[in-house]
Design a protein around this motif. Structure first.
Motif, PDB file in Angstrom:
ATOM      1  N   TRP A  25     -43.902  48.419  31.718  1.00  0.00           N
ATOM      2  CA  TRP A  25     -43.280  49.641  32.208  1.00  0.00           C
ATOM      3  C   TRP A  25     -44.046  50.206  33.401  1.00  0.00           C
ATOM      4  CZ3 TRP A  25     -39.475  52.534  33.215  1.00  0.00           C
ATOM      5  CH2 TRP A  25     -39.561  53.912  33.354  1.00  0.00           C
ATOM      6  N   ARG A  39     -37.303  59.570  35.504  1.00  0.00           N
ATOM      7  CA  ARG A  39     -38.204  58.540  34.979  1.00  0.00           C
ATOM      8  C   ARG A  39     -37.924  58.279  33.496  1.00  0.00           C
ATOM      9  NH1 ARG A  39     -44.008  57.225  36.222  1.00  0.00           N
ATOM     10  NH2 ARG A  39     -44.970  56.466  34.307  1.00  0.00           N
ATOM     11  N   ALA A  40     -37.720  59.351  32.730  1.00  0.00           N
ATOM     12  CA  ALA A  40     -37.452  59.194  31.304  1.00  0.00           C
ATOM     13  C   ALA A  40     -36.136  58.463  31.075  1.00  0.00           C
ATOM     14  CB  ALA A  40     -37.430  60.554  30.625  1.00  0.00           C
ATOM     15  N   GLY A  43     -36.603  54.820  31.869  1.00  0.00           N
ATOM     16  CA  GLY A  43     -37.394  54.171  30.829  1.00  0.00           C
ATOM     17  C   GLY A  43     -36.572  53.860  29.595  1.00  0.00           C
ATOM     18  N   GLU A  44     -35.708  54.796  29.196  1.00  0.00           N
ATOM     19  CA  GLU A  44     -34.868  54.548  28.033  1.00  0.00           C
ATOM     20  C   GLU A  44     -33.867  53.431  28.310  1.00  0.00           C
ATOM     21  OE1 GLU A  44     -33.141  58.089  26.463  1.00  0.00           O
ATOM     22  OE2 GLU A  44     -35.080  59.069  26.139  1.00  0.00           O
ATOM     23  N   CYS A 177     -39.384  57.475  25.903  1.00  0.00           N
ATOM     24  CA  CYS A 177     -40.119  57.177  27.135  1.00  0.00           C
ATOM     25  C   CYS A 177     -41.225  58.205  27.297  1.00  0.00           C
ATOM     26  CB  CYS A 177     -39.187  57.203  28.348  1.00  0.00           C
ATOM     27  SG  CYS A 177     -40.032  56.884  29.915  1.00  0.00           S
ATOM     28  N   SER A 181     -45.695  54.519  28.525  1.00  0.00           N
ATOM     29  CA  SER A 181     -45.020  53.476  27.759  1.00  0.00           C
ATOM     30  C   SER A 181     -43.591  53.871  27.432  1.00  0.00           C
ATOM     31  CB  SER A 181     -45.787  53.190  26.454  1.00  0.00           C
ATOM     32  OG  SER A 181     -45.839  54.365  25.650  1.00  0.00           O
ATOM     33  N   VAL A 182     -42.809  52.882  27.036  1.00  0.00           N
ATOM     34  CA  VAL A 182     -41.468  53.118  26.512  1.00  0.00           C
ATOM     35  C   VAL A 182     -41.333  52.334  25.213  1.00  0.00           C
ATOM     36  CG1 VAL A 182     -40.432  53.510  28.776  1.00  0.00           C
ATOM     37  CG2 VAL A 182     -40.423  51.211  27.801  1.00  0.00           C
ATOM     38  N   LEU A 224     -43.805  55.053  20.860  1.00  0.00           N
ATOM     39  CA  LEU A 224     -44.580  54.933  22.092  1.00  0.00           C
ATOM     40  C   LEU A 224     -46.006  54.440  21.865  1.00  0.00           C
ATOM     41  CD1 LEU A 224     -43.465  58.233  23.866  1.00  0.00           C
ATOM     42  CD2 LEU A 224     -42.703  55.906  24.383  1.00  0.00           C
TER      43      LEU A 224
END
Length: 324
Positions: A25, A39-40, A43-44, A177, A181-182, A224
């Protein structure tokens, strides 16, 4: 941790997956400076693409693509059957502020303009064949007001509806996220196969419900920070005997970009001689940067001439003398 773990229940019609991405990630976002909500969301979608690729029998690439007139103009996530992932996002330059808690609907479906699609592109697909593409709903019927639609607020809900409509499988997805890390967790109720079910009907229903309840106890922090193997033991230790929870060896998930000088040469040829000549007159060379990995490619007039003179991508390029 950059792992994906698949497990099945021998005594219930359930299949599941955990994914945890750390440095993979970071490789995706290290050159980016997106707002926290964007960003979140990306990430998801990265976690979701990895889970879906492992759950769908595909030798090729799964592509999640979103377009809208909202804060996110374009979002693309790709994951190959070898679990090589890459992702990028392009923001609307007219949107100056994005709240940290903005939802999927607010980022992608502004005024109903959003479009979300999942494409399955087999590696052996012929040039004359189109890849399979499924459109993912960004709204759903309102449970309180029949006949009206309400926006979908989360990536997990969108993915669950896609699996229900496209694969006809009851699916539950949890996604998270964080800064470093995710993580993701997927549960699927498998269909009965053959004329006689291999599962006891009562255990089949109870097992699916029981395992979903356990899945709902998982937290974002665990997704996470805890390894997939540990999560599996924590959630299903007591069920391992009753339902026969059995895992497979973990698989590595890594960042990998498919851009290349050959692909850029192909794009140059598609632009056409007239367009490329005008760029060379104005700038002296054709330059482009990969949106996924940040790699820069430069083609001087000799490079461009060779690209148009060649009938194949391999012959169209020579070792770069400047940049890449």
């Amino acid at each position: 941790m950059n792992e994906l773990l698949v497990f099945v229940c021998d005594g219930a019609p359930v299949r599941g997956e955990f994914v945890s991405l750390g440095s993979t990630w970071q490789s995706i976002v290290e050159r980016r400076n997106d707002p926290p909500a964007v960003r979140a969301l990306m990430g998801e979608f990265v976690a979701a693409a990895t889970l879906l690729t492992a759950s769908i029998k595909l030798d090729g690439t799964l592509i999640i693509q979103a377009q809208s007139q909202g804060p996110i103009q374009l979002l693309v996530v790709e994951c190959t059957s070898q679990l090589e992932v890459r992702a990028t996002v392009k923001l609307n330059p007219n949107v100056t502020e994005i709240p940290d808690n903005a939802t999927l609907a607010e980022l992608l479906d502004a005024e109903g303009s959003g479009r979300l699609a999942i494409t399955l592109d087999p590696s052996d697909r012929k040039a004359s064949q189109a890849p399979y593409q499924g459109i993912v709903a960004l709204n759903r019927p309102s449970p309180s007001h029949p006949g009206l639609l309400e926006p979908i607020e989360s990536v997990s809900e969108a993915i669950m509806l896609y699996m229900q409509n496209s694969e006809q499988l009851d699916t539950h997805v949890w996604l998270a996220c964080g800064p470093d890390s995710v993580g993701g967790f997927l549960l699927q109720r498998l269909p009965d196969t053959g004329g006689a079910s291999q599962y006891d009907p009562v255990m089949m229903s109870e097992g699916w419900e029981r395992i979903q309840i356990l899945g709902n106890t998982i937290t974002n922090e665990e997704l996470l920070t805890v390894s997939p193997e540990t999560l599996l033991r924590r959630l299903f230790l007591e069920e391992s005997t009753q339902y026969g929870v059995r895992s497979f060896p973990t698989r590595l998930v890594r960042f990998a970009c498919r851009c290349s000088r050959q692909r850029v040469a192909d794009v140059i040829r598609m632009l056409g001689q007239e367009e490329v000549d005008s760029i060379l007159v104005e700038q002296g060379m054709v330059e482009t940067t990969c949106d996924f990995c940040g790699m820069q490619y430069r083609f001087d007039p000799v490079d461009c001439k060779q690209a148009f003179a060649s009938s194949t991508l391999t012959d169209a390029v020579r070792p770069p003398s400047k940049g890449h």
